[in-house]
Design a protein around this motif. Structure first.
Motif, mmCIF file in Angstrom:
data_model
loop_
_atom_site.group_PDB
_atom_site.id
_atom_site.type_symbol
_atom_site.label_atom_id
_atom_site.label_comp_id
_atom_site.label_asym_id
_atom_site.label_seq_id
_atom_site.Cartn_x
_atom_site.Cartn_y
_atom_site.Cartn_z
ATOM 1 N N MET A 1 0.968 -1.124 0.113
ATOM 2 C CA MET A 1 -0.035 0.017 0.078
ATOM 3 C C MET A 1 0.873 1.359 0.238
ATOM 4 N N GLU A 2 0.741 2.172 -0.917
ATOM 5 C CA GLU A 2 1.345 3.271 -1.221
ATOM 6 C C GLU A 2 0.778 4.426 -0.292
ATOM 7 N N LYS A 3 1.866 5.052 0.505
ATOM 8 C CA LYS A 3 1.520 6.344 1.262
ATOM 9 C C LYS A 3 2.685 7.426 1.003
ATOM 10 N N ASN A 4 2.249 8.413 1.070
ATOM 11 C CA ASN A 4 2.958 9.705 0.771
ATOM 12 C C ASN A 4 3.400 10.679 1.980
ATOM 13 N N THR A 5 3.146 9.772 3.290
ATOM 14 C CA THR A 5 3.356 10.580 4.550
ATOM 15 C C THR A 5 5.017 10.266 4.896
ATOM 16 N N ARG A 6 5.792 9.289 3.974
ATOM 17 C CA ARG A 6 7.096 9.094 4.243
ATOM 18 C C ARG A 6 7.959 9.266 3.186
ATOM 19 N N SER A 7 8.968 9.609 3.188
ATOM 20 C CA SER A 7 10.120 9.730 2.066
ATOM 21 C C SER A 7 11.363 9.127 2.545
ATOM 22 N N ILE A 8 12.168 8.527 1.650
ATOM 23 C CA ILE A 8 13.566 8.153 1.727
ATOM 24 C C ILE A 8 14.392 9.450 1.380
ATOM 25 N N ARG A 9 15.519 9.411 2.075
ATOM 26 C CA ARG A 9 16.309 10.637 1.615
ATOM 27 C C ARG A 9 17.853 9.969 1.550
ATOM 28 N N ILE B 1 19.663 7.622 4.213
ATOM 29 C CA ILE B 1 20.842 6.559 3.640
ATOM 30 C C ILE B 1 21.967 7.377 3.262
ATOM 31 N N ILE B 2 23.152 7.165 4.236
ATOM 32 C CA ILE B 2 24.427 7.750 3.799
ATOM 33 C C ILE B 2 25.517 7.142 3.111
ATOM 34 N N SER B 3 25.457 5.897 3.081
ATOM 35 C CA SER B 3 26.418 5.004 2.345
ATOM 36 C C SER B 3 25.674 3.689 2.308
ATOM 37 N N ASP C 1 16.299 0.834 -11.921
ATOM 38 C CA ASP C 1 15.131 1.500 -11.054
ATOM 39 C C ASP C 1 15.196 0.926 -9.756
ATOM 40 N N ILE C 2 15.018 1.604 -8.615
ATOM 41 C CA ILE C 2 14.979 1.191 -7.449
ATOM 42 C C ILE C 2 13.736 1.571 -6.621
ATOM 43 N N ARG C 3 12.930 0.240 -6.111
ATOM 44 C CA ARG C 3 11.742 0.828 -5.220
ATOM 45 C C ARG C 3 12.157 0.555 -3.717
ATOM 46 N N PHE C 4 11.499 1.342 -2.762
ATOM 47 C CA PHE C 4 11.950 1.319 -1.684
ATOM 48 C C PHE C 4 10.684 0.903 -0.580
ATOM 49 N N PHE C 5 10.863 -0.131 0.115
ATOM 50 C CA PHE C 5 9.811 -0.579 1.053
ATOM 51 C C PHE C 5 10.266 -0.378 2.365
ATOM 52 N N LEU C 6 9.167 -0.300 3.431
ATOM 53 C CA LEU C 6 9.563 0.010 4.699
ATOM 54 C C LEU C 6 8.680 -1.194 5.643
ATOM 55 N N VAL D 1 11.382 9.607 -3.308
ATOM 56 C CA VAL D 1 12.957 9.545 -2.842
ATOM 57 C C VAL D 1 13.745 10.612 -3.151
ATOM 58 N N SER D 2 14.463 11.284 -2.538
ATOM 59 C CA SER D 2 14.905 12.560 -2.822
ATOM 60 C C SER D 2 16.685 12.326 -2.714
ATOM 61 N N TYR D 3 17.572 12.799 -3.492
ATOM 62 C CA TYR D 3 18.974 12.730 -3.443
ATOM 63 C C TYR D 3 19.554 14.129 -2.907
ATOM 64 N N GLY D 4 20.313 13.928 -2.047
ATOM 65 C CA GLY D 4 20.905 15.112 -1.515
ATOM 66 C C GLY D 4 21.935 15.784 -2.439
ATOM 67 N N ASP D 5 22.106 17.143 -2.368
ATOM 68 C CA ASP D 5 23.162 17.675 -3.477
ATOM 69 C C ASP D 5 24.525 17.713 -2.932
ATOM 70 N N ASN D 6 24.814 17.459 -1.780
ATOM 71 C CA ASN D 6 26.175 17.535 -1.378
ATOM 72 C C ASN D 6 26.123 16.821 -0.273
ATOM 73 N N PRO D 7 26.303 15.413 -0.464
ATOM 74 C CA PRO D 7 26.177 14.377 0.674
ATOM 75 C C PRO D 7 27.407 14.494 1.762
ATOM 76 N N GLU D 8 28.691 14.879 1.527
ATOM 77 C CA GLU D 8 29.470 15.015 2.341
ATOM 78 C C GLU D 8 29.343 16.343 3.378
ATOM 79 N N LYS D 9 28.923 17.290 2.891
ATOM 80 C CA LYS D 9 28.546 18.560 3.573
ATOM 81 C C LYS D 9 27.454 18.049 4.782
ATOM 82 N N PHE D 10 26.511 17.444 4.155
ATOM 83 C CA PHE D 10 25.445 16.831 5.247
ATOM 84 C C PHE D 10 26.031 16.222 6.280
#
Length: 365
Positions: free
Chosen positions: A1-9, A38-40, A122-127, A142-151
């Motif tokens: 079941m798809e929900k829009n209340t969560r997101s993967i970063r 997810i950082i690595s 393509d990657i699908r994420f489940f929780l 799913v969002s990708y950061g612009d500057n991972p090391e700075k984050f």
């Protein structure tokens, strides 16, 4: 079941996918970051046709992964049924986490199962929200950061603890097999000392480029907190002022100002050095002469000196209080390395002691 209340970063370069369906990657996050970040990734090293060799893999991850980072899920390649593939990924991640934490049950811990299409990438994420849950939530967007090391490093720092240890092992000459149990008990005694109320932890900045003079701080075992979970630790902001040494932020030992370039890599991260003093030295209210007791051995005894050096590197955000940084990061890291050293030394205890180097990976992949 798809929900829009969560997101993967995703705060690392785009995940690399292969067409090999036996490939598995561990997704790495941190309790210091927002959930589902997810950082690595770490590729599974020990596996066979039936899946990961979890005991070997957990030993490898325990050595390579810095304290302050955690396994938060797994990614596998699968096409016919993504949800079933996600269930296998979640199950694998939870098995690994149980071995890493030494627990038999994970309480209310969200785990990510990612499934990659071998043809499109393509990657699908489940929780999966809990271990007992049979439902898997498809997470989007799913969002990708612009500057991972700075984050990771703008508000983060490294904790470094180096501890040389020489363990004397006295064993009966006519029963050399006893040396293993005596050595194991000596290791357990050292582990117990890390939590002794009188043990001393000396904390100081080790930035050679720093022009600020920051005085070292001493904390005793009695000032540490071993009960709080890392995820429940209250991080202190810059406005927080506290005279108690144990509540000083790690930021107290970090550079107050940095150029933009200094924020972008692990190589330029602030390093806080922590030394462990196990001799229980302290000012005594009473003056007395030193006393020595003599315990003669009943049989011929041999002395074996086991010599090794622990080196623990941890990641922490600058807002974490010192007492938590030591009790929840440094001490567990020292214990893990001691246990690894014990396992590696036992087979060679009476012959040759292996030399161990712990390689730390800080590569964002």
């Amino acid at each position: 079941m798809e929900k829009n209340t969560r997101s993967i970063r995703i705060e690392c370069p785009k995940l690399l996918i292969t067409r090999n369906e036996s490939d598995l990657q561990w997704l790495i996050g941190s309790p210091f970051f927002p959930p589902l970040t997810i950082i690595s990734t770490f590729r599974c090293i020990h596996s066979n046709s039936s899946g990961p060799d979890f005991p070997k893999e957990s030993e490898e991850i325990r050595t390579l992964l810095l304290k302050g980072f955690d396994v938060i899920g797994a990614l596998i390649v699968g096409k016919p049924d993504p949800e079933k593939a996600a269930a296998r990924a979640v199950e694998a991640a939870r098995k690994l986490k149980k071995l890493l934490t030494g627990t038999t049950k994970l309480e209310n811990e969200e785990t990510i199962g990612a499934v990659a299409d071998p043809d499109t990438g393509d990657i699908r994420f489940f929780l999966s929200e809990t271990e007992s849950s049979t439902n898997f939530e498809f997470v989007n967007p799913v969002s990708y950061g612009d500057n991972p090391e700075k984050f990771v490093w703008e508000s983060g720092c490294l904790l470094l603890c180096q501890l040389p240890i020489k363990l004397p092992v006295c064993y009966p000459a006519n029963k050399p097999s006893d040396a293993e149990s005596i050595f194991s008990r000596a290791i357990e005694a050292v582990i117990a000392k890390f939590k002794d109320p009188n043990v001393v932890y000396l904390v100081k900045a080790s930035n050679r480029a720093s022009l600020d003079v920051v005085q070292p701080v001493i904390l005793r075992g009695s000032e540490l907190d071993f009960d709080a979970a890392v995820a429940n630790i209250e991080l202190l902001d810059e406005a927080a002022q506290n005279s108690e040494k144990k509540l000083l932020r790690c930021a107290h030992f970090c550079l107050k100002s940095k150029s933009t370039s200094q924020l972008l890599s692990a190589e330029n991260a602030d390093i806080i050095q922590i030394s462990v003093l196990l001799n229980r030295s302290e000012k005594s209210p009473k003056c007395s002469a030193p006393a020595v007791e003599y315990f003669p051995a009943m049989d011929e005894t041999r002395l074996l000196i086991v010599d090794f050096k622990l080196e623990v590197l941890c990641y922490a955000v600058q807002g974490i209080p010192l007492m938590h940084a030591i009790s929840k990061l440094i001490i567990p890291g020292l214990i893990d390395q001691l246990i690894s050293m014990k396992k590696m030394n036992l087979p060679y205890l009476l012959t040759q002691h292996p030399e161990v180097t712990f390689y730390i990976s800080l590569v964002w992949s």
